[in-house]
Design an enzyme around this catalytic site. Structure first.
Site, PDB file in Angstrom:
ATOM      1  N   ASP A   1      -9.598  26.653   1.849  1.00 16.19           N
ATOM      2  CA  ASP A   1      -9.939  26.494   3.263  1.00 16.19           C
ATOM      3  C   ASP A   1     -11.156  25.592   3.431  1.00 16.19           C
ATOM      4  O   ASP A   1     -11.209  24.779   4.346  1.00 16.19           O
ATOM      5  CB  ASP A   1     -10.193  27.860   3.916  1.00 16.19           C
ATOM      6  CG  ASP A   1     -10.628  27.688   5.367  1.00 16.19           C
ATOM      7  OD1 ASP A   1      -9.856  27.079   6.128  1.00 16.19           O
ATOM      8  OD2 ASP A   1     -11.734  28.101   5.726  1.00 16.19           O
TER       9      ASP A   1
ATOM     10  N   LYS B   1      -9.167  33.694   4.805  1.00 10.36           N
ATOM     11  CA  LYS B   1     -10.503  34.226   4.492  1.00 10.36           C
ATOM     12  C   LYS B   1     -10.557  35.723   4.758  1.00 10.36           C
ATOM     13  O   LYS B   1     -11.115  36.487   3.978  1.00 10.36           O
ATOM     14  CB  LYS B   1     -11.561  33.517   5.349  1.00 10.36           C
ATOM     15  CG  LYS B   1     -11.757  32.062   4.952  1.00 10.36           C
ATOM     16  CD  LYS B   1     -12.766  31.353   5.824  1.00 10.36           C
ATOM     17  CE  LYS B   1     -12.267  31.090   7.200  1.00 10.36           C
ATOM     18  NZ  LYS B   1     -12.742  29.893   7.874  1.00 10.36           N
TER      19      LYS B   1
ATOM     20  N   HIS C   1     -13.662  38.994  13.659  1.00 10.87           N
ATOM     21  CA  HIS C   1     -13.800  37.557  13.437  1.00 10.87           C
ATOM     22  C   HIS C   1     -13.544  36.827  14.745  1.00 10.87           C
ATOM     23  O   HIS C   1     -12.617  37.146  15.467  1.00 10.87           O
ATOM     24  CB  HIS C   1     -12.795  37.083  12.376  1.00 10.87           C
ATOM     25  CG  HIS C   1     -13.002  35.656  11.982  1.00 10.87           C
ATOM     26  ND1 HIS C   1     -13.833  35.288  10.941  1.00 10.87           N
ATOM     27  CD2 HIS C   1     -12.513  34.504  12.496  1.00 10.87           C
ATOM     28  CE1 HIS C   1     -13.833  33.965  10.829  1.00 10.87           C
ATOM     29  NE2 HIS C   1     -13.050  33.462  11.756  1.00 10.87           N
TER      30      HIS C   1
ATOM     31  N   ARG D   1      -9.941  18.424   7.770  1.00 15.28           N
ATOM     32  CA  ARG D   1      -9.467  18.574   9.158  1.00 15.28           C
ATOM     33  C   ARG D   1     -10.540  18.121  10.151  1.00 15.28           C
ATOM     34  O   ARG D   1     -10.245  17.477  11.155  1.00 15.28           O
ATOM     35  CB  ARG D   1      -9.110  20.035   9.439  1.00 15.28           C
ATOM     36  CG  ARG D   1      -7.801  20.463   8.790  1.00 15.28           C
ATOM     37  CD  ARG D   1      -7.637  21.975   8.854  1.00 15.28           C
ATOM     38  NE  ARG D   1      -7.629  22.490  10.197  1.00 15.28           N
ATOM     39  CZ  ARG D   1      -8.071  23.698  10.548  1.00 15.28           C
ATOM     40  NH1 ARG D   1      -8.550  24.534   9.632  1.00 15.28           N
ATOM     41  NH2 ARG D   1      -8.027  24.103  11.792  1.00 15.28           N
TER      42      ARG D   1
ATOM     43  N   SER E   1      -6.338  29.198   8.272  1.00 13.12           N
ATOM     44  CA  SER E   1      -7.741  29.089   7.867  1.00 13.12           C
ATOM     45  C   SER E   1      -8.456  30.435   8.043  1.00 13.12           C
ATOM     46  O   SER E   1      -9.093  30.963   7.127  1.00 13.12           O
ATOM     47  CB  SER E   1      -8.409  27.997   8.719  1.00 13.12           C
ATOM     48  OG  SER E   1      -9.794  28.076   8.667  1.00 13.12           O
TER      49      SER E   1
HETATM   50  N1  URA Z   1     -12.529  29.042  12.436  1.00 13.61           N
HETATM   51  C1  URA Z   1     -12.035  28.950  11.171  1.00 13.61           C
HETATM   52  O1  URA Z   1     -12.454  29.677  10.282  1.00 13.61           O
HETATM   53  N2  URA Z   1     -11.078  28.050  10.937  1.00 13.61           N
HETATM   54  C2  URA Z   1     -10.581  27.228  11.877  1.00 13.61           C
HETATM   55  O2  URA Z   1      -9.699  26.446  11.581  1.00 13.61           O
HETATM   56  C3  URA Z   1     -11.110  27.315  13.188  1.00 13.61           C
HETATM   57  C4  URA Z   1     -12.082  28.255  13.447  1.00 13.61           C
END
Ligand code: URA
Length: 434
Positions: free
Chosen positions: A161, A187, A82, A168, A183
């Site tokens: 999220d 996930k 990621h 946000r 965040s």
């Molecule tokens: N990527 C994400 O999934 N969340 C964030 O807050 C910033 C980058």
């Protein structure tokens, strides 16, 4: 318990307890807590900070807000990667097939572009016919059959999220390390992989502009992952100029295919070898990340990674003909060239400015409902450190029409800084945190 007291406590610098964080996430998801109270708490969290324990609790509450994927039907140690978001970051399209070609089951859930950063799903969808919507059984079956699947994250993975991110995004509370860590990790922990390799971007084109902040973010995410029983590592990588030359969906697919053929840009190829090297090691097919990197290089050299990408595209309904014939990818309506107004060394190509210019050319969304132009974007013709003569083409800008392309080219022009001497070369991989 009520939301006013929770906001007040955080505003005064207090530490939130598990039941308060759970109350907040549950109430936000059910709609009982209005967006203005969510925004107020986010700003208090941003300004007063969150302890490590609070961040772990927030991550867990967000993870539990939706489905936890059960990927136990997939055999082997599943390794995920990621990125925290960059410009020209097409590493998943290359590192995932490399890892899969080395025997690592890759069950990857990816997202769409956010702000000036691109998203893997938008890139893959620029391949004619490519499907990114899959249910768990089809997803697992494909990974067992060909070793790789890349699907869009379903709305049921960490829905807290989605809601929090949208707020946000419009309340200037994105770039805080606890909020980014919760965040990303909520996930990742809900998506069911056994090991996680994080690419934490740092620099002008990343959410974290300073190395200390990116390092804190990386350490926090690694700790959250390891605490949850997933082997996790983070690579701190430079995001001052775009990665590779291509920014924009089909342009990036074309560059990723070139990299899989062994003809990719140096920075992009090197990063993909590092990321897949860790995936190969964490998936148990190498004794060390170094050995993983050797295997990754081999998979590129032998063409095995390219063949894995072809299998992936074919399995998900895409046109594999784009591999031999990139002109089968969506083509832009208009091309504008950006030329150097003077001679000198390129000392900077500001990634964020290029990201916004590409977004405005049509490659990204300004609002989440917007549709994107898969052919739009920017192809750099030079990189930082190159010497250029007045009149040389710095970049080509692709858009649906002349007006959009020329407007975007003007914006992109601001990204380039020239000097009399070349800049000090920067390390692409700044640090690894395990
Ligand atoms: N990527 C994400 O999934 N969340 C964030 O807050 C910033 C980058």
């Amino acid at each position: 318990m009520n939301m006013y007291d929770i906001i007040y406590k955080k505003r005064e610098g207090g530490t939130l307890k598990q039941e308060e964080i759970d109350f907040f996430i549950r109430g936000m998801c059910s709609g009982d807590i209005p967006d203005y109270q969510v925004s107020a708490l986010l700003m208090a969290m941003f300004l007063k900070g969150m302890s490590k324990e609070e961040t772990v609790l927030l991550t867990d509450a967000m993870k539990r807000s939706g489905d936890i994927m059960d990927l136990s039907a997939i055999k082997g140690i599943k390794a995920d990667k990621h990125s925290t978001g960059g410009v020209g970051d097409k590493t998943t399209l290359i590192a995932a097939p490399i890892a899969a070609a080395c025997g690592i089951p890759v069950a990857k859930m990816s997202g769409r572009g956010l702000g000036f950063t691109g998203g893997t799903i938008d890139k893959l969808e620029s391949i004619p016919g490519f499907r990114t919507a899959m249910d768990v059984s089809e997803f697992s079956e494909q990974v067992n059959r060909i070793g790789i699947a890349i699907a869009g994250q379903t709305a049921r993975i960490a829905p807290a999220d989605k809601k929090l991110y949208a707020i946000r995004d419009v309340t200037a509370t994105v770039d805080h390390f606890s909020l980014i860590a919760s965040s990303v990790m909520s996930k990742k922990l809900a998506s069911g992989s056994d090991a996680i390799v994080l690419d934490v971007k740092v620099g002008g084109g990343a959410f974290m502009k300073r190395e200390e902040d990116a390092s804190d973010l990386a350490e926090l995410m690694v700790e959250i992952g390891n605490t949850a029983g997933k082997r996790t590592a983070a690579l701190l990588t430079a995001m001052d100029e775009p990665l590779g030359y291509a920014v924009g969906n089909s342009l990036e697919v074309e560059e990723a295919v070139a990299a899989l053929k062994g003809k990719g840009p140096k920075d992009l190829t090197e990063l993909c070898i590092w990321l897949s090297g860790y995936m190969i090691c964490f998936g148990g097919k190498a004794d060390s990340p170094e050995q993983g990197r050797e295997k990754a290089k081999q998979a590129l050299l032998s063409g095995a990674a390219l063949e894995k990408f072809r299998e992936l595209v074919t399995a998900q309904g895409g046109d594999p003909g784009i591999i031999e014939c990139p002109s089968r990818l969506p083509q832009p309506g208009y091309k504008a060239e950006l030329r150097a107004s003077q001679s000198g060394y390129i000392t900077e190509i500001a990634a964020e400015t290029i990201g916004f210019a590409s977004q405005h050319a049509g490659a990204g969304r300004t609002r989440k409902e917007d549709s994107i132009d898969p052919a739009a974007g920017i192809l750099l013709r030079k990189k930082t450190g190159d010497f250029i003569n007045q009149g040389d083409v710095l970049a080509s800008v692709f858009a649906a029409n002349k007006e959009l392309a020329e407007k975007s080219a003007k914006e992109a022009q601001q990204a380039f800084k020239l000097g009399k001497t070349p800049p000090e070369p920067q390390n692409l991989i700044k640090k690894v945190i395990e």
